[in-house]
Design an enzyme around this catalytic site. Sequence first.
Site, PDB file in Angstrom:
ATOM      1  N   SER A 161      24.245  22.829 -61.974  1.00 57.60           N
ATOM      2  CA  SER A 161      23.265  21.774 -62.239  1.00 57.60           C
ATOM      3  C   SER A 161      21.862  22.360 -62.366  1.00 57.60           C
ATOM      4  O   SER A 161      21.112  22.008 -63.288  1.00 57.60           O
ATOM      5  CB  SER A 161      23.289  20.730 -61.119  1.00 57.60           C
ATOM      6  OG  SER A 161      24.515  20.043 -61.078  1.00 57.60           O
ATOM      7  N   ARG A 175      14.982  20.857 -57.426  1.00 61.20           N
ATOM      8  CA  ARG A 175      15.674  20.038 -56.423  1.00 61.20           C
ATOM      9  C   ARG A 175      15.341  18.556 -56.616  1.00 61.20           C
ATOM     10  O   ARG A 175      16.209  17.686 -56.460  1.00 61.20           O
ATOM     11  CB  ARG A 175      15.265  20.491 -55.023  1.00 61.20           C
ATOM     12  CG  ARG A 175      16.109  19.903 -53.903  1.00 61.20           C
ATOM     13  CD  ARG A 175      17.129  20.892 -53.459  1.00 61.20           C
ATOM     14  NE  ARG A 175      18.008  20.361 -52.441  1.00 61.20           N
ATOM     15  CZ  ARG A 175      18.798  21.110 -51.676  1.00 61.20           C
ATOM     16  NH1 ARG A 175      18.820  22.413 -51.830  1.00 61.20           N
ATOM     17  NH2 ARG A 175      19.572  20.570 -50.778  1.00 61.20           N
ATOM     18  N   HIS A 193      17.243  17.377 -59.638  1.00 62.97           N
ATOM     19  CA  HIS A 193      18.659  17.273 -59.284  1.00 62.97           C
ATOM     20  C   HIS A 193      18.918  16.023 -58.446  1.00 62.97           C
ATOM     21  O   HIS A 193      19.934  15.337 -58.633  1.00 62.97           O
ATOM     22  CB  HIS A 193      19.087  18.521 -58.513  1.00 62.97           C
ATOM     23  CG  HIS A 193      20.514  18.518 -58.089  1.00 62.97           C
ATOM     24  ND1 HIS A 193      20.909  18.148 -56.817  1.00 62.97           N
ATOM     25  CD2 HIS A 193      21.654  18.830 -58.760  1.00 62.97           C
ATOM     26  CE1 HIS A 193      22.230  18.234 -56.728  1.00 62.97           C
ATOM     27  NE2 HIS A 193      22.701  18.643 -57.886  1.00 62.97           N
TER      28      HIS A 193
END
Length: 207
Positions: A9, A32, A35
């Site tokens: 990812s 992050r 994501h």
Amino acid sequence: MDHPIFTESVRRIRGWLGPTGLDPVQQEVLERLVHSSGDLSIAPQLYFSPGACAAGLAALAAGAPILTDTAMAAAAVTPMARRSFGNPVHSVLAWAPALAPEGSTRTAAGMAPALAALPGAVVLIGSAPTALERLLELVGGNDPAAGVVPPALVIGMPVGFVGVAESKRHLAASGLPQIRLEGSKGGAGLVAATVNALLRRAWLDRA
């Protein structure tokens, strides 16, 4: 070790984002956040004050407490904190009154005793702009009786449309070490993702 799905990812996110001009730690925080949110559009809204990530990494590695404005954010941070440096994680609601004072909120009311109990904390605000405003009032000297030690880092990402833009603007002007998400976006998941990215990086760099 990161899960292969997370690794893949992040690889895709990095490709979609393209060059960002961020330093490596800032880039990890951004990845992050993307994501966690599934939202590539937050990149230009993410702001780091100079030295913010370094201050956060140092504080977390030294075991600084983590203070959140919601139980949800605390729950999302606690597993990573336990797996890394064992930082104590608290919600400001532990110091809040049972009922909100007139004209205020429980989180705002709990901020003064929470900051007094947790000097030098890493503070996460993802839901309550009133709590962020109270923090800034206490640290900025507008409450001389407070005697509050400034947080090591403020992750200011309250979500919503009432008082949010103003609180973020006041945070920007405060001079505090901060990671901020401009606009109406934010939330418990995003502040947790931010500090989890810092905990991960600090843990990987501990040697």
